[in-house]
Design an enzyme around this catalytic site. Structure first.
Site, PDB file in Angstrom:
ATOM      1  CG  HIS A   8      -2.127  -0.910   0.988  1.00  0.00           C
ATOM      2  ND1 HIS A   8      -2.975  -1.279   2.019  1.00  0.00           N
ATOM      3  CD2 HIS A   8      -2.611  -1.534  -0.121  1.00  0.00           C
ATOM      4  CE1 HIS A   8      -3.915  -2.084   1.545  1.00  0.00           C
ATOM      5  NE2 HIS A   8      -3.714  -2.255   0.259  1.00  0.00           N
ATOM      6  CG  HIS A  57       2.071   0.641   4.876  1.00  0.00           C
ATOM      7  ND1 HIS A  57       2.269   0.185   6.159  1.00  0.00           N
ATOM      8  CD2 HIS A  57       0.775   1.012   4.810  1.00  0.00           C
ATOM      9  CE1 HIS A  57       1.135   0.270   6.829  1.00  0.00           C
ATOM     10  NE2 HIS A  57       0.212   0.775   6.032  1.00  0.00           N
ATOM     11  CG  ASP A  69      -2.003  -1.219   7.587  1.00  0.00           C
ATOM     12  OD1 ASP A  69      -1.359  -0.654   8.490  1.00  0.00           O
ATOM     13  OD2 ASP A  69      -2.377  -0.629   6.553  1.00  0.00           O
ATOM     14  CG  HIS A 106      -2.686   3.093  10.024  1.00  0.00           C
ATOM     15  ND1 HIS A 106      -2.752   4.213   9.230  1.00  0.00           N
ATOM     16  CD2 HIS A 106      -2.349   2.058   9.207  1.00  0.00           C
ATOM     17  CE1 HIS A 106      -2.483   3.876   7.979  1.00  0.00           C
ATOM     18  NE2 HIS A 106      -2.240   2.575   7.939  1.00  0.00           N
TER      19      HIS A 106
END
Length: 242
Positions: free
Chosen positions: A57, A60, A132, A170
């Protein structure tokens, strides 16, 4: 012991800067952007030699190219996502290890959020970078995988040493806490933790890293009894507006 520095980025990302004081080597984990990473390393006099990516992603990997251009570092990431992370130098899989000076991390394949997501487990140091997959009182969305995979990930992580420090990417803890209390209202440990998180966020304080012990006690996704139960929780969380 390694030194780990939290670098906030974008709206709620955390980039992790890890330094081995014995060898003097430094790695960046999941750089969303480059500028604050390079600035923090410069202030500390640390030379960045590696980047470790957990998945493809952009929040990242977005800083990969600029950090590599500035430092000449080597970038390591999941072999299963090599076509989506063009900056990778080293492709790793389950069972591989990566080193930062005197420090060694095992690569754990944890698909579900993305198809090739990995984590980096430093067993001796009792810490893990989970990207994540696992959050404080939460887990990642099932974008490219399924609940069976995520449930297996949660069970695997739950078996790590209770004191293991969990570095996720996060600051989702407050929203996760509110959802967790809604689905597990009789869990006193959870209610206590949720209150502490509310107070910490009001003070502007960060709430990660967390620990495996805390997640085992208060994370509804790690406590889910089955893949079906986790799937139901994930659907509920995706629609939660509390």
């Amino acid at each position: 012991m390694v030194e780990i520095v939290r670098i906030p980025a974008l709206s709620d990302n955390y980039i992790w800067l890890m330094h081995d004081p014995v060898s003097g080597e430094t790695a960046v984990i999941d750089p969303a952007v480059a500028e604050p990473v390079l600035a923090e390393a410069d202030v500390r006099g640390w030379r960045i030699g590696q980047i470790w990516n957990t998945h493809w992603h952009p929040d990242h990997t977005g800083g990969n190219a600029a950090i590599k251009a500035a430092t000449g570092c080597t970038i390591t990431g999941p072999a299963a996502e090599a076509d989506r992370i063009p900056t990778l130098d080293r492709l790793v899989r389950e069972g591989d290890t990566v080193r930062l000076g005197t420090v060694e991390a095992a690569v754990l394949e944890m698909p579900a959020h993305t198809a090739g997501h990995i984590a980096y487990h430093l067993a001796k140091e009792q810490l893990i970078f989970v990207g994540d997959i696992l959050f404080a009182m939460g887990c990642g969305r099932l974008f490219e995988g399924n609940a069976e995979q995520m449930h297996a990930n949660m069970q695997r992580l739950a078996q790590l040493a209770p004191d293991t420090q969990v570095y996720c990417a996060h600051e989702y803890t407050l929203g996760n806490a509110r959802f967790a209390v809604a689905v597990d209202p009789d869990n006193q440990a959870l209610r206590t933790r949720a209150s502490a998180v509310e107070a910490a966020r009001q003070r502007g304080e960060e709430t990660v890293p967390t620990t495996i012990a805390l997640e085992r006690a208060t994370n509804p996704f790690m406590r889910a009894s089955s893949a079906q139960a986790l799937a139901e929780l994930r659907r509920a969380k995706d629609n939660f507006r509390g």
